[in-house]
Scaffold this motif. Structure first.
Motif, short mmCIF file in Angstrom:
data_model
loop_
_atom_site.label_atom_id
_atom_site.label_comp_id
_atom_site.label_asym_id
_atom_site.label_seq_id
_atom_site.Cartn_x
_atom_site.Cartn_y
_atom_site.Cartn_z
N ALA A 122 0.85 -1.20 0.00
CA ALA A 122 0.00 0.00 0.00
C ALA A 122 0.88 1.24 0.00
O ALA A 122 2.01 1.22 0.49
N ALA A 123 0.32 2.30 -0.55
CA ALA A 123 1.10 3.53 -0.63
C ALA A 123 1.22 4.22 0.72
O ALA A 123 2.15 4.99 0.95
N SER A 124 0.28 3.93 1.60
CA SER A 124 0.24 4.64 2.88
C SER A 124 -0.12 3.66 3.99
O SER A 124 -0.87 2.70 3.76
N PRO A 125 0.35 3.90 5.19
CA PRO A 125 -0.05 3.04 6.32
C PRO A 125 -1.56 3.04 6.52
O PRO A 125 -2.12 2.05 6.99
N LEU A 126 -2.19 4.11 6.13
CA LEU A 126 -3.64 4.21 6.31
C LEU A 126 -4.41 3.24 5.42
O LEU A 126 -5.61 3.06 5.59
N GLN A 127 -3.71 2.63 4.48
CA GLN A 127 -4.35 1.65 3.58
C GLN A 127 -3.94 0.22 3.91
O GLN A 127 -4.12 -0.67 3.10
N ASP A 128 -3.39 0.03 5.10
CA ASP A 128 -2.85 -1.29 5.44
C ASP A 128 -3.52 -1.93 6.66
O ASP A 128 -2.85 -2.32 7.62
N PRO A 129 -4.84 -2.11 6.64
CA PRO A 129 -5.48 -2.71 7.82
C PRO A 129 -5.03 -4.14 8.10
O PRO A 129 -5.00 -4.57 9.26
N VAL A 130 -4.67 -4.88 7.05
CA VAL A 130 -4.26 -6.27 7.27
C VAL A 130 -2.99 -6.29 8.13
O VAL A 130 -2.89 -7.07 9.08
N TYR B 280 -13.42 -6.46 15.52
CA TYR B 280 -12.46 -5.36 15.54
C TYR B 280 -12.74 -4.37 14.42
O TYR B 280 -13.34 -4.71 13.40
N ASN B 281 -12.26 -3.17 14.65
CA ASN B 281 -12.15 -2.23 13.54
C ASN B 281 -10.70 -1.75 13.51
O ASN B 281 -10.00 -1.78 14.52
N VAL B 282 -10.26 -1.37 12.37
CA VAL B 282 -8.91 -0.81 12.22
C VAL B 282 -9.11 0.57 11.61
O VAL B 282 -9.49 0.69 10.45
N ARG B 283 -8.88 1.58 12.41
CA ARG B 283 -9.22 2.94 11.98
C ARG B 283 -8.00 3.85 12.09
O ARG B 283 -6.99 3.48 12.71
N ALA B 284 -8.14 5.02 11.54
CA ALA B 284 -7.03 5.96 11.58
C ALA B 284 -6.73 6.34 13.02
O ALA B 284 -7.63 6.63 13.81
N ALA B 285 -5.47 6.33 13.36
CA ALA B 285 -5.05 6.73 14.71
C ALA B 285 -5.16 8.24 14.84
O ALA B 285 -5.31 8.97 13.85
N THR B 286 -5.08 8.69 16.06
CA THR B 286 -5.26 10.13 16.30
C THR B 286 -4.18 10.96 15.61
O THR B 286 -4.41 12.12 15.27
N ASP B 287 -3.01 10.36 15.40
CA ASP B 287 -1.96 11.13 14.72
C ASP B 287 -2.20 11.22 13.22
O ASP B 287 -1.50 11.96 12.51
N SER C 63 18.86 -1.62 -5.52
CA SER C 63 19.50 -2.70 -6.28
C SER C 63 19.08 -4.07 -5.77
O SER C 63 19.18 -5.06 -6.48
N PHE C 64 18.66 -4.11 -4.51
CA PHE C 64 18.33 -5.40 -3.91
C PHE C 64 16.82 -5.59 -3.74
O PHE C 64 16.39 -6.51 -3.06
N ASP C 65 16.04 -4.73 -4.33
CA ASP C 65 14.57 -4.85 -4.24
C ASP C 65 14.11 -4.95 -2.80
O ASP C 65 13.29 -5.81 -2.44
N ALA C 66 14.64 -4.10 -1.95
CA ALA C 66 14.20 -4.10 -0.55
C ALA C 66 12.70 -3.82 -0.50
O ALA C 66 12.22 -2.91 -1.18
N PRO C 67 11.95 -4.60 0.26
CA PRO C 67 10.49 -4.43 0.25
C PRO C 67 10.05 -3.12 0.88
O PRO C 67 10.77 -2.52 1.69
N ALA C 68 8.85 -2.70 0.52
CA ALA C 68 8.26 -1.50 1.11
C ALA C 68 7.93 -1.77 2.58
O ALA C 68 7.83 -2.92 3.00
N PRO C 69 7.76 -0.72 3.37
CA PRO C 69 7.36 -0.91 4.77
C PRO C 69 6.06 -1.71 4.87
O PRO C 69 5.18 -1.57 4.03
#
Lengths: 337, 218
Positions: free
Chosen positions: A114-122, A144-151, B111-117
């Motif tokens: 995902a491009a952002s942590p906000l899109q990563d509920p899994v 459970y719900n996984v929602r945006a944190a206060t920050d 170069s090593f395709d380190a994964p995204a966070p």
């Protein structure tokens, strides 16, 4: 893994030829020479319990454990340990392990980061389950719900009586809402089945002018996957709310569209019925322990590992946590073999 | 920077290594099963790689009645290992072997395709990654060679086997076999004639080791 089948080994030929286009061969000549000369000699080594080189065996075990569980190189103390396996329990309760396993689960469920942590509920819910040693099935059916944190920069897990694992979280529902013309969430239904049972079916690509409506999906070429098979995607999607897109592009989900369906040898009236049935199956247990092997070994279990696999499943059944299931496999003597 | 002109040899070597790697399914497995012949340069009994005594396990079927265990490969325990080390551990691994991580490693994540966070990807041995690995390894090895008085003289028939054995042992975390030492020493003493700087000769030798499966996999 170093495999010959799909991508060969170390320097696959196809890859190497591509490589030749932009790499100065003179610069890497020495490594290629050694690769050729030592290819046979260098394969064929492993740490074994009866290794005549116990120090080396322990170093290799320490390295394997640390990289696999923590994603880090082993520290000096672990490298020098007489029995690195004694550190497994502490590794399994470290934040680095929580992150690594949750990331792995996230990657299994989502085909791309995902491009952002906000899109990563899994990721966030899986990490919560692992860190808090919660029943693993609740990753899929827990309240459970996984929602945006206060920050506003990450997600947080909260208890929610209306929750259904990550399947009812807003980011997940939007990501897998699909593009069906009537808002039928076929993509979501497929991912529910895939994530819980490991079942995979390739998505078909529409041809120009092809009828992709429910009527079109009932055509001979499509109806098996959409209506007739055990995983009938349209039947599964019937118990899900439908996607609605407002004029401004806002996506919402309409629960009034849910209709009961007969699938998986049951009458299902909701997404909770669907996922609960999936998670109560042998396929779910099998998929979770296969995930454990993939995490620990970088490959599925093989035929000779069936007894250890069964122990993994037994631990999952008895304890309910993925922690217990994984511990059984990583603590087995074969892991450092 | 002085380089060694071995293009022809390297092409042959490249093909040879690729063919060895792809020769058969058995060859793909990095480690032999217990009891398998693993003598240097010898053959490994394919049966030792297989699960010849298949244990009776539980049966798991999906909703379609398919036995899920049928997808398991016929492999023995302990044979299909050898995962590529991820980028995230390379600094630590270089430090373990060379005493310090090469400075340029820090900028090589791409170069090593380190994964995204929050994501995971199994590392692969790509052409770009191997090339970067060799460059980084040479850099680190040269720093080590320049700091060691014993590397002031070029490798010879006496020093090459001894230093190769010591370095291989450190890099692979095991005692190297005769064939590995011989290959390394032969390379050190016969393939680097055009390199006149002794420390750079040693750096090439060590960079080779650090770009081989014994170091790259875990």
């Amino acid at each position: 893994m170093l495999q010959a089948r799909a991508d060969c080994t170390f320097v696959p030929l196809a890859c190497a030829l591509q490589f030749c286009r932009f790499v100065n061969l003179r610069r890497i000549a020495p490594v290629l020479v050694l690769l050729a000369a030592g290819a046979v000699a260098l394969r064929g080594r492993s740490a074994k319990a009866d290794d005549p080189d116990p120090k080396g065996r322990n170093e290799r075990c320490a390295t394997r454990l640390s990289i696999t569980l923590l994603g880090k190189s082993a520290d000096a103390a672990l490298l020098a340990a007489a029995k690195p396996e004694d550190s497994i329990d502490s590794m399994l309760t470290s934040p680095a392990f929580y992150d690594r396993l949750a990331s792995f689960v996230n990657a299994q469920s989502n085909g791309a980061p995902a491009a952002s942590p906000l899109q990563d509920p899994v990721y966030f819910l899986a990490r919560h389950m692992i860190e808090q040693r919660k029943p693993w099935r609740d990753l899929y059916i827990g309240a459970y719900n996984v929602r945006a944190a206060t920050d506003g920069k990450s997600l947080e897990v909260v208890e929610d009586a209306n929750g259904l694992g990550y399947f009812r979280t807003a980011p997940w529902m939007v990501r897998y809402a699909g593009n069906e013309s009537e808002g039928v969430r076929i993509s979501a239904a497929y991912h529910m089945i895939h994530d819980t049972t490991g079942f995979q079916v390739p998505a078909s690509v529409a041809k120009p002018g092809e009828d992709r409506t429910a009527t079109g999906r009932k055509a001979d070429a499509c109806k098996n996957c959409h209506f007739d098979s055990w995983f009938a995607l349209d039947k599964a999607a019937a118990v899900l709310s439908r996607k609605k897109v407002a004029a401004d592009g806002t996506v919402t989900f309409d629960p009034t569209t849910i209709t009961a369906t007969t699938l998986l040898n049951k009458n299902l009236a909701s997404d909770k019925d669907l996922v609960t049935t999936l998670v109560s199956s042998d396929a779910w247990k099998f998929t979770q322990c296969r995930m454990v092997f993939n995490f620990l070994y970088g490959r599925p279990e093989n035929q000779c590992e069936a007894p250890l696999f069964d122990q993994c499943v037994a631990a999952l059944e008895k304890d309910g946590t993925i922690n217990a299931a994984l511990a059984v496999v990583v603590k087995d003597a074969s892991f450092c073999q | 920077m002085k380089t060694i002109s071995l293009t022809t040899v390297s092409l042959a070597a490249l093909l040879a290594s690729s063919l060895v790697a792809c020769a058969s399914e058995e060859d793909a497995l990095e480690t032999p099963a217990p009891g398998a012949s693993s003598s240097s340069g010898g053959t490994v009994d394919p049966q030792a790689l297989e699960c010849t005594e298949k244990p009776q396990g539980r049966t798991y079927v999906d909703f379609g009645g398919i036995d899920l265990a049928t997808t398991r490969l016929n492999e023995n325990i302990g044979v299909n290992r050898g995962r590529i080390k991820p980028y995230s551990v390379l600094a630590g691994e270089y430090t373990r072997v060379l005493g310090a991580a090469p400075a340029s490693l820090a900028g090589q994540a791409g170069s090593f395709d380190a994964p995204a966070p929050r994501y995971f990807e199994e590392p692969r041995a790509t052409g770009v990654g191997i090339s970067a690995m060799y460059g980084v390894s040479f850099e680190g090895a040269l720093v080590m060679a320049k700091a060691g008085a014993k590397y002031a003289a070029a490798p010879d028939a006496t020093t090459a086997p001894a230093e190769c054995a010591a370095f291989l042992g450190k890099a692979f975390s095991r005692t190297p076999n005769t064939s590995e030492i011989d290959n390394c020493a032969t390379f050190a003493t016969t393939k680097l004639a055009k390199e006149t700087n002794p420390q750079r000769k040693w750096a090439y030798v060590f960079a080779n080791v650090l770009t081989s499966t014994g170091f790259l996999t875990y």
